[in-house]
Design a protein around this motif. Structure first.
Motif, PDB file in Angstrom:
ATOM      1  N   ASP A 155      -2.589 -47.457  41.828  1.00 49.66           N
ATOM      2  CA  ASP A 155      -2.859 -48.343  40.699  1.00 49.66           C
ATOM      3  C   ASP A 155      -3.278 -47.515  39.478  1.00 49.66           C
ATOM      4  O   ASP A 155      -4.141 -46.638  39.567  1.00 49.66           O
ATOM      5  CB  ASP A 155      -3.971 -49.322  41.075  1.00 49.66           C
ATOM      6  N   LEU A 156      -2.666 -47.792  38.336  1.00 46.08           N
ATOM      7  CA  LEU A 156      -2.933 -47.044  37.118  1.00 46.08           C
ATOM      8  C   LEU A 156      -4.409 -47.105  36.728  1.00 46.08           C
ATOM      9  O   LEU A 156      -4.991 -46.113  36.271  1.00 46.08           O
ATOM     10  CB  LEU A 156      -2.062 -47.583  35.975  1.00 46.08           C
ATOM     11  N   LEU A 157      -5.038 -48.267  36.908  1.00 47.66           N
ATOM     12  CA  LEU A 157      -6.446 -48.398  36.540  1.00 47.66           C
ATOM     13  C   LEU A 157      -7.337 -47.541  37.426  1.00 47.66           C
ATOM     14  O   LEU A 157      -8.318 -46.951  36.957  1.00 47.66           O
ATOM     15  CB  LEU A 157      -6.870 -49.862  36.615  1.00 47.66           C
ATOM     16  N   GLU A 158      -7.014 -47.448  38.706  1.00 49.28           N
ATOM     17  CA  GLU A 158      -7.782 -46.592  39.602  1.00 49.28           C
ATOM     18  C   GLU A 158      -7.616 -45.126  39.206  1.00 49.28           C
ATOM     19  O   GLU A 158      -8.578 -44.358  39.199  1.00 49.28           O
ATOM     20  CB  GLU A 158      -7.322 -46.792  41.046  1.00 49.28           C
ATOM     21  N   TYR A 159      -6.396 -44.756  38.862  1.00 47.14           N
ATOM     22  CA  TYR A 159      -6.150 -43.372  38.468  1.00 47.14           C
ATOM     23  C   TYR A 159      -6.861 -43.057  37.153  1.00 47.14           C
ATOM     24  O   TYR A 159      -7.373 -41.951  36.965  1.00 47.14           O
ATOM     25  CB  TYR A 159      -4.647 -43.134  38.334  1.00 47.14           C
ATOM     26  N   ARG A 160      -6.906 -44.036  36.265  1.00 48.01           N
ATOM     27  CA  ARG A 160      -7.571 -43.838  34.978  1.00 48.01           C
ATOM     28  C   ARG A 160      -9.034 -43.447  35.172  1.00 48.01           C
ATOM     29  O   ARG A 160      -9.578 -42.605  34.456  1.00 48.01           O
ATOM     30  CB  ARG A 160      -7.489 -45.114  34.152  1.00 48.01           C
TER      31      ARG A 160
END
Length: 273
Positions: free
Chosen positions: A199-204
């Motif tokens: 998930d992009l938000l987790e990676y962010r």
């Protein structure tokens, strides 16, 4: 004034809609006042010929002045001639023949890029043009097209960029493995956009998006192959919260590029403080 739609010169310009002609001549066609204005403002040396109808010359007098200041003579043409020259159904009275201007990957890397978009087998001209425009808006340093992607000088791509084609360096023709090897050697992190990724938000939240990053985007229908994904350092997906089955490639690319741009800008601000 050029009045004969069947003249050899008019036909030569019209043939630039064909990829083979563009490859043979190294030229491409630019249509519309916005795109031509961007070329005049940023890369006037690329313009070989400028064609304007009398009506368009009156409506866009500032463009004709800019051409004169760039030592370019606008040639008057009839509406019928411009209809034959251009690829659009309703041309806006202005067109230009320009030289193609790819940039070598070596030259791009020499500038120590922080954000790149790498496109593998992107085939839709509208998607490619929109991604180039989004990369420009996000402050990306370049767009790299591998050998199986659509020609960036295709008339539909050129129109979709709305002039960003003259702002962002483009590298074309190299194979994906070669490109990614050189990017990794230059210290860039390679992130593949993939529906099965993290998930992009987790990676962010990891803070890694502030690093030098090359985003890898694949084909509209098939995405990236298993082999292509293995060449990346990680795979990231843009979460979908609504009921949409999927997200358009250009939209997803815009989100990814802007997430990196936000992270890098925040990192720069923190470093200044």
């Amino acid at each position: 004034m050029i009045e004969n739609p069947r003249s050899a010169r008019v036909k030569a310009v019209a043939k630039l809609s064909r990829r083979q002609t563009r490859q043979e001549t190294g030229l491409f066609l630019l249509e519309g006042p916005q795109a031509v204005s961007e070329a005049l403002a940023w890369r006037p040396e690329l313009i070989e010929d400028l064609f304007v109808t009398p009506t368009a010359a009156q409506k866009h007098a500032e463009l004709v002045v800019s051409a004169t200041e760039a030592n370019l003579d606008a040639e008057f043409v009839t509406e019928d001639v411009l209809d034959v020259m251009t690829d659009t159904v309703t041309p806006q009275g202005i067109a230009a023949v320009c030289r193609q201007h790819p940039t070598s990957l070596k030259d791009i890397l020499a500038g120590a890029p922080r954000l790149l978009a790498v496109l593998e087998e992107v085939r839709d001209p509208g998607n490619l043009g929109t991604i180039i425009r989004a990369a420009d808006a996000a402050g990306a340093d370049a767009v790299v097209l591998t050998g199986r992607s659509v020609d960036p000088f295709n008339p539909k791509v050129v129109r979709s960029t709305t002039g960003s084609l003259f702002h962002v360096p483009l590298s074309v023709g190299l194979e994906l493995g070669t490109v990614l090897s050189q990017l990794r050697a230059a210290g860039m992190s390679i992130l593949a956009a993939d529906v099965k990724g993290q998930d992009l938000l987790e990676y962010r939240e990891s803070g890694a998006l502030a690093q030098q990053t090359a985003w890898l985007f694949g084909n509209e229908a098939r995405g990236l192959s298993v082999d292509d994904l293995q060449l990346a350092d990680g795979a990231i997906r843009v979460p979908i919260y609504g009921k949409a089955e999927s997200m358009n490639l250009a939209t997803a690319a815009s989100v990814c590029l802007y997430e990196s741009a936000f992270a890098q800008a925040a990192s720069d601000k923190g470093a200044v403080r």
